[in-house]
Write an enzyme that holds these catalytic residues in place. Structure first.
Site, PDB file in Angstrom:
ATOM      1  NE  ARG A 104      77.272  -3.851-131.681  1.00 26.90           N
ATOM      2  CZ  ARG A 104      77.281  -5.157-131.426  1.00 26.90           C
ATOM      3  NH1 ARG A 104      78.093  -5.959-132.088  1.00 26.90           N
ATOM      4  NH2 ARG A 104      76.486  -5.666-130.520  1.00 26.90           N
ATOM      5  CG  HIS A 131      76.949  -5.737-125.196  1.00 27.90           C
ATOM      6  ND1 HIS A 131      75.919  -5.034-125.776  1.00 27.90           N
ATOM      7  CD2 HIS A 131      77.089  -6.876-125.943  1.00 27.90           C
ATOM      8  CE1 HIS A 131      75.458  -5.697-126.816  1.00 27.90           C
ATOM      9  NE2 HIS A 131      76.152  -6.810-126.952  1.00 27.90           N
ATOM     10  CD  GLN A 134      74.072 -10.564-124.753  1.00 27.24           C
ATOM     11  OE1 GLN A 134      74.152 -10.390-125.966  1.00 27.24           O
ATOM     12  NE2 GLN A 134      73.369 -11.557-124.220  1.00 27.24           N
ATOM     13  CG  ASP A 225      81.991 -12.459-124.725  1.00 27.82           C
ATOM     14  OD1 ASP A 225      81.669 -12.966-125.817  1.00 27.82           O
ATOM     15  OD2 ASP A 225      82.226 -11.230-124.587  1.00 27.82           O
ATOM     16  CB  CYS A 265      76.897 -12.474-124.964  1.00 28.99           C
ATOM     17  SG  CYS A 265      78.688 -12.425-125.168  1.00 28.99           S
ATOM     18  NE  ARG A 293      70.872  -8.181-127.074  1.00 32.11           N
ATOM     19  CZ  ARG A 293      71.956  -7.880-127.798  1.00 32.11           C
ATOM     20  NH1 ARG A 293      72.857  -8.810-128.073  1.00 32.11           N
ATOM     21  NH2 ARG A 293      72.148  -6.645-128.235  1.00 32.11           N
TER      22      ARG A 293
END
Length: 310
Positions: A104, A131, A134, A225, A265, A293
């Site tokens: 990340r 991402h 996700q 988001d 998310c 996830r």
């Protein structure tokens, strides 16, 4: 389908997957969730995170522990990365210790540099560009809700950020119509739009608009988001009036399909990009999405590590 082709592969972008591989990962995630398959491994996963994380860090860790493997948390504050060691050096060293690494970071180029110098699988656990992990969980949640993916419509509201980029690509791969509703100055990157339309071909539509009502009309999934991503906190207050028309609220949801679901998310700023009543309402699948996830990333781990049971 067999996911053997993913053994040893990187996942730097959802575009690294074929449609068959994407759907195969989702089928495997569903089987892992029910316990139908229970692969085991003794490998070591490294988490090299330069950004804060709750769901990604915990879900990867729990997934690996449940598989019988181990996890090393390699954040910059406890490694030489934080003191300026070149990424190419770190990559070649960790390649000798680890079996797989999830990264990340900020720039996609940093992820690509690491992957170039490391032979082990490298997974994008979030960059400023994409991402993908996700979106694997998002697609799993959508499939659970509707029993299918192809032909559905997913509408995203807010900033054309990394989540929007990966959502577009994932939807295009799965044959889902995707609508991205953003203020004119906050659209997804042109190259991502072009890439998504190329992947979608004639199977699904990719619509970019500044009209949130048009995007919501008849849609099966409303997705949002935060309006200011990590590293943009100083812009959060100034963005509120710009993005206010893109808030997912009861009025916007009323324009969608009667069976529509709502996704986020997380983390969420209740009262900004989504209202409390919608987030906690009967059409919200946000907590299922967060749980998935774990299952989607477990499917990715066992596939790229090659530990699937025959």
């Amino acid at each position: 389908m067999s996911l053997a082709a993913l053994n040893g592969r990187d996942l730097l972008s959802l575009a690294d997957l074929s449609e068959a591989e994407l759907l195969g990962l989702l089928d495997l995630a569903a089987n892992l969730k029910t316990g139908e398959v229970q692969p085991q491994c003794r490998q070591v996963l490294g988490l090299l995170f330069s950004k804060a994380s709750t769901r990604t860090r915990v879900s990867f860790s729990v997934a690996m522990y449940q598989l019988g493997g181990q996890v090393l948390d390699l954040n910059a504050s406890v490694t030489q990365v934080g003191r300026g060691e070149p990424l190419m050096d770190t990559a070649r060293v960790l390649d000798r210790y680890l079996d797989i690494v999830a990264i990340r970071t900020f720039a996609q180029a940093e992820l690509e540099t690491f992957a170039h110098y490391a032979k082990i699988p490298v997974i994008n656990a979030l960059t400023d560009l994409e991402h993908p992990c996700q979106i694997l969980a998002d697609l799993q949640t959508i499939q659970e809700s509707f029993g299918q993916l192809s032909g559905l419509t997913v509408s995203y509201f807010g900033d054309g950020n990394n989540v929007a980029h990966s959502l577009m690509i994932g939807c295009a791969l799965a044959g889902i119509h995707v609508r991205i509703a953003t203020p004119a100055d906050y659209q997804p990157l042109p190259e991502i739009i072009e890439q998504t339309r190329r992947i979608a071909g004639d199977r699904s539509q990719v619509i970019i608009t500044d009209d949130p009502k048009a995007a919501a009309e008849g849609s099966h999934v409303l997705y949002t988001d935060v309006w200011a991503s990590m590293g943009q906190e100083d812009l959060a207050e100034s963005r509120i009036p710009i993005f206010q028309p893109y808030q997912i609220n009861a009025n916007l949801l009323s324009l969608a399909d009667s069976e529509a679901i709502v996704l986020h998310c997380l983390p969420a700023h209740r009262g900004e990009e989504i209202t409390e009543d919608v987030m906690e309402g009967s059409q919200s699948r946000i907590w299922d999405e967060a749980e998935n996830r774990l299952h989607a990333q477990k499917a990715l781990l066992v596939s790229t590590l090659g530990v699937l049971e025959s």
